[in-house]
Design a protein around this motif. Structure first.
Motif, PDB file in Angstrom:
ATOM      1  N   ALA A   1       2.536  -0.795   0.608  1.00 41.67           N
ATOM      2  CA  ALA A   1       1.102  -0.297   1.677  1.00 41.67           C
ATOM      3  C   ALA A   1       0.927   0.553   3.341  1.00 41.67           C
ATOM      4  O   ALA A   1      -0.358   0.584   3.329  1.00 41.67           O
ATOM      5  CB  ALA A   1       1.461  -2.079   1.879  1.00 41.67           C
ATOM      6  N   ALA A   2       1.862   0.164   4.005  1.00 41.16           N
ATOM      7  CA  ALA A   2       2.512   0.235   4.688  1.00 41.16           C
ATOM      8  C   ALA A   2       2.590   1.309   5.179  1.00 41.16           C
ATOM      9  O   ALA A   2       2.716   2.330   6.023  1.00 41.16           O
ATOM     10  CB  ALA A   2       3.812  -0.641   5.914  1.00 41.16           C
ATOM     11  N   LEU A   3       2.718   2.699   4.080  1.00 43.45           N
ATOM     12  CA  LEU A   3       2.836   3.788   3.946  1.00 43.45           C
ATOM     13  C   LEU A   3       1.205   4.443   4.285  1.00 43.45           C
ATOM     14  O   LEU A   3       0.968   5.099   4.684  1.00 43.45           O
ATOM     15  CB  LEU A   3       3.895   5.050   3.016  1.00 43.45           C
ATOM     16  N   ALA A   4       0.685   3.254   2.730  1.00 40.34           N
ATOM     17  CA  ALA A   4      -0.707   4.197   3.067  1.00 40.34           C
ATOM     18  C   ALA A   4      -1.312   4.184   4.327  1.00 40.34           C
ATOM     19  O   ALA A   4      -2.742   4.901   4.928  1.00 40.34           O
ATOM     20  CB  ALA A   4      -0.988   3.456   2.396  1.00 40.34           C
ATOM     21  N   ALA A   5      -1.350   3.010   4.655  1.00 46.44           N
ATOM     22  CA  ALA A   5      -1.352   1.957   6.289  1.00 46.44           C
ATOM     23  C   ALA A   5      -1.301   3.067   7.376  1.00 46.44           C
ATOM     24  O   ALA A   5      -1.911   3.996   8.378  1.00 46.44           O
ATOM     25  CB  ALA A   5      -1.188   1.035   6.797  1.00 46.44           C
ATOM     26  N   MET A   6      -0.192   3.353   7.764  1.00 47.29           N
ATOM     27  CA  MET A   6       0.248   4.768   8.678  1.00 47.29           C
ATOM     28  C   MET A   6      -0.064   6.189   8.075  1.00 47.29           C
ATOM     29  O   MET A   6      -0.635   6.467   8.926  1.00 47.29           O
ATOM     30  CB  MET A   6       1.774   5.218   8.616  1.00 47.29           C
ATOM     31  N   LEU A   7      -0.528   7.036   7.068  1.00 43.97           N
ATOM     32  CA  LEU A   7      -1.343   7.517   6.726  1.00 43.97           C
ATOM     33  C   LEU A   7      -2.950   7.671   6.205  1.00 43.97           C
ATOM     34  O   LEU A   7      -3.598   9.233   6.453  1.00 43.97           O
ATOM     35  CB  LEU A   7      -1.045   8.659   4.706  1.00 43.97           C
ATOM     36  N   ASP A   8      -3.416   6.763   6.974  1.00 44.43           N
ATOM     37  CA  ASP A   8      -5.119   6.482   6.725  1.00 44.43           C
ATOM     38  C   ASP A   8      -5.259   5.391   7.658  1.00 44.43           C
ATOM     39  O   ASP A   8      -4.998   4.364   7.334  1.00 44.43           O
ATOM     40  CB  ASP A   8      -5.287   6.211   5.377  1.00 44.43           C
ATOM     41  N   PRO A   9      -5.669   5.435   9.272  1.00 45.50           N
ATOM     42  CA  PRO A   9      -5.687   4.395   9.937  1.00 45.50           C
ATOM     43  C   PRO A   9      -7.028   3.873   9.597  1.00 45.50           C
ATOM     44  O   PRO A   9      -7.174   2.448   9.729  1.00 45.50           O
ATOM     45  CB  PRO A   9      -6.288   5.063  10.863  1.00 45.50           C
ATOM     46  N   ASP A  10      -7.789   4.218   8.403  1.00 45.16           N
ATOM     47  CA  ASP A  10      -9.120   3.028   7.658  1.00 45.16           C
ATOM     48  C   ASP A  10      -8.763   2.880   6.754  1.00 45.16           C
ATOM     49  O   ASP A  10      -9.509   1.664   6.178  1.00 45.16           O
ATOM     50  CB  ASP A  10     -10.363   4.555   7.000  1.00 45.16           C
ATOM     51  N   TYR A  11      -7.680   2.428   6.402  1.00 43.88           N
ATOM     52  CA  TYR A  11      -7.099   2.254   4.725  1.00 43.88           C
ATOM     53  C   TYR A  11      -7.006   0.451   4.745  1.00 43.88           C
ATOM     54  O   TYR A  11      -6.796   0.092   6.395  1.00 43.88           O
ATOM     55  CB  TYR A  11      -5.455   2.132   4.877  1.00 43.88           C
ATOM     56  N   ALA A  12      -7.477  -0.155   3.379  1.00 42.50           N
ATOM     57  CA  ALA A  12      -7.448  -1.953   4.237  1.00 42.50           C
ATOM     58  C   ALA A  12      -7.869  -2.213   2.863  1.00 42.50           C
ATOM     59  O   ALA A  12      -7.695  -1.332   1.993  1.00 42.50           O
ATOM     60  CB  ALA A  12      -9.367  -1.744   4.201  1.00 42.50           C
ATOM     61  N   VAL A  13      -7.242  -3.047   2.201  1.00 43.60           N
ATOM     62  CA  VAL A  13      -6.501  -3.762   1.483  1.00 43.60           C
ATOM     63  C   VAL A  13      -6.613  -5.528   1.362  1.00 43.60           C
ATOM     64  O   VAL A  13      -7.022  -5.508   1.996  1.00 43.60           O
ATOM     65  CB  VAL A  13      -5.155  -3.799   1.116  1.00 43.60           C
TER      66      VAL A  13
ATOM     67  N   PHE B   1      -5.705 -14.443  -1.729  1.00 48.21           N
ATOM     68  CA  PHE B   1      -6.025 -12.515  -1.179  1.00 48.21           C
ATOM     69  C   PHE B   1      -6.319 -12.453   0.216  1.00 48.21           C
ATOM     70  O   PHE B   1      -7.468 -14.103   0.414  1.00 48.21           O
ATOM     71  CB  PHE B   1      -7.498 -11.885  -2.399  1.00 48.21           C
ATOM     72  N   VAL B   2      -6.107 -11.749   1.213  1.00 45.54           N
ATOM     73  CA  VAL B   2      -6.971 -11.989   2.580  1.00 45.54           C
ATOM     74  C   VAL B   2      -6.580 -10.050   2.293  1.00 45.54           C
ATOM     75  O   VAL B   2      -6.308  -9.451   2.286  1.00 45.54           O
ATOM     76  CB  VAL B   2      -6.326 -12.727   3.679  1.00 45.54           C
ATOM     77  N   ALA B   3      -7.787 -10.357   3.596  1.00 47.87           N
ATOM     78  CA  ALA B   3      -8.840  -8.863   3.461  1.00 47.87           C
ATOM     79  C   ALA B   3      -7.586  -7.972   4.922  1.00 47.87           C
ATOM     80  O   ALA B   3      -7.340  -9.448   5.329  1.00 47.87           O
ATOM     81  CB  ALA B   3      -9.941  -8.359   3.487  1.00 47.87           C
ATOM     82  N   LEU B   4      -6.725  -7.273   4.453  1.00 49.17           N
ATOM     83  CA  LEU B   4      -5.797  -6.340   5.524  1.00 49.17           C
ATOM     84  C   LEU B   4      -6.446  -4.867   6.074  1.00 49.17           C
ATOM     85  O   LEU B   4      -7.028  -4.366   5.872  1.00 49.17           O
ATOM     86  CB  LEU B   4      -5.057  -7.013   5.377  1.00 49.17           C
ATOM     87  N   THR B   5      -6.608  -5.258   6.939  1.00 50.90           N
ATOM     88  CA  THR B   5      -6.829  -2.956   8.092  1.00 50.90           C
ATOM     89  C   THR B   5      -5.451  -2.773   7.632  1.00 50.90           C
ATOM     90  O   THR B   5      -4.026  -2.697   7.349  1.00 50.90           O
ATOM     91  CB  THR B   5      -7.382  -3.498   9.177  1.00 50.90           C
ATOM     92  N   ALA B   6      -5.654  -1.344   8.449  1.00 52.87           N
ATOM     93  CA  ALA B   6      -4.329  -0.553   8.439  1.00 52.87           C
ATOM     94  C   ALA B   6      -2.798  -1.014   9.087  1.00 52.87           C
ATOM     95  O   ALA B   6      -1.748  -1.245   8.885  1.00 52.87           O
ATOM     96  CB  ALA B   6      -4.648   0.364   8.326  1.00 52.87           C
ATOM     97  N   SER B   7      -3.605  -2.116  10.219  1.00 51.58           N
ATOM     98  CA  SER B   7      -2.962  -2.164  11.193  1.00 51.58           C
ATOM     99  C   SER B   7      -2.215  -3.838  11.006  1.00 51.58           C
ATOM    100  O   SER B   7      -1.357  -3.720  11.425  1.00 51.58           O
ATOM    101  CB  SER B   7      -3.411  -2.118  13.029  1.00 51.58           C
ATOM    102  N   GLN B   8      -2.963  -4.125  10.563  1.00 50.80           N
ATOM    103  CA  GLN B   8      -2.036  -5.103  10.458  1.00 50.80           C
ATOM    104  C   GLN B   8      -1.289  -5.228   9.349  1.00 50.80           C
ATOM    105  O   GLN B   8      -0.449  -6.721   8.737  1.00 50.80           O
ATOM    106  CB  GLN B   8      -3.726  -6.228   9.369  1.00 50.80           C
ATOM    107  N   VAL B   9      -1.705  -4.009   7.716  1.00 50.03           N
ATOM    108  CA  VAL B   9      -0.852  -4.564   6.760  1.00 50.03           C
ATOM    109  C   VAL B   9       0.442  -3.706   7.685  1.00 50.03           C
ATOM    110  O   VAL B   9       1.795  -4.286   7.332  1.00 50.03           O
ATOM    111  CB  VAL B   9      -1.040  -2.926   5.812  1.00 50.03           C
TER     112      VAL B   9
END
Length: 126
Positions: A60-72, A80-88
Motif C-alpha cells: 500500500a505504501a508503494l502504491a501511495a508513493m506512486l500515486d499521491p491521490d491514492y486512497a484506501v 475499516f478506516v479511510a486512509l489517504t496516500a500520506s496516511q498510508v
C-alpha cells in the motif's frame, strides 16, 4: 567386572555450553517474533504487525508513493478506516520503526548474552 564406557557418547562441557547458547538465542528470537507481531497503534489506528500485515502495508505504501491521490479502506483493529496516500506512508513508517525496534532489542540481548551480562528477556521490547 568392568563396565564398558563408550566415550564417543559423552557430552563435553563445550557441547553443553554450545547447546545452552543456541537455546538462549532461540528464546530471544522467539521473544522478538512475539513482540514484532504484537501490533501497534498509530494516531488511533490499530495495526497488526505480523509478517503478512507488514507485506500488505508495504504494498500500500508503494502504491501511495506512486500515486499521491491514492486512497484506501484499510482494515484496522477497530474496523475499516479511510486512509489517504500520506496516511498510508505514515502507518508504513511506524510499522517499519516498530519492526526495527524489535531487531534492535534482539541485538542488545544477544550482545548481553555474548558478554555474559545478565538480562531480562521480557523487558525492553517496543
Amino acid at each position: 567386572m568392568s563396565i564398558p564406557i563408550d566415550l564417543s557418547q559423552m557430552i563435553t562441557a563445550e557441547q553443553q555450553a554450545s547447546a545452552a547458547d543456541r537455546a538462549a538465542r532461540d528464546r530471544i528470537k522467539a521473544r522478538r517474533d512475539m513482540a514484532m507481531a504484537a501490533g501497534i497503534t498509530v494516531g488511533g489506528v490499530s495495526l497488526a504487525t505480523d509478517d503478512l500485515s507488514q507485506q500488505r502495508i508495504t504494498g500500500a505504501a508503494l502504491a501511495a508513493m506512486l500515486d499521491p491521490d491514492y486512497a484506501v479502506q484499510w482494515k484496522a483493529g477497530q474496523g475499516f478506516v479511510a486512509l489517504t496516500a500520506s496516511q498510508v506512508i505514515v502507518l508504513a513508517q511506524a510499522m517499519r520503526a516498530h519492526v526495527q525496534a524489535c531487531f534492535d532489542r534482539e541485538a542488545e540481548l544477544l550482545a548481553a548474552l555474548e558478554t555474559g551480562v545478565p538480562f531480562d528477556i521480557e523487558t525492553g521490547w517496543p
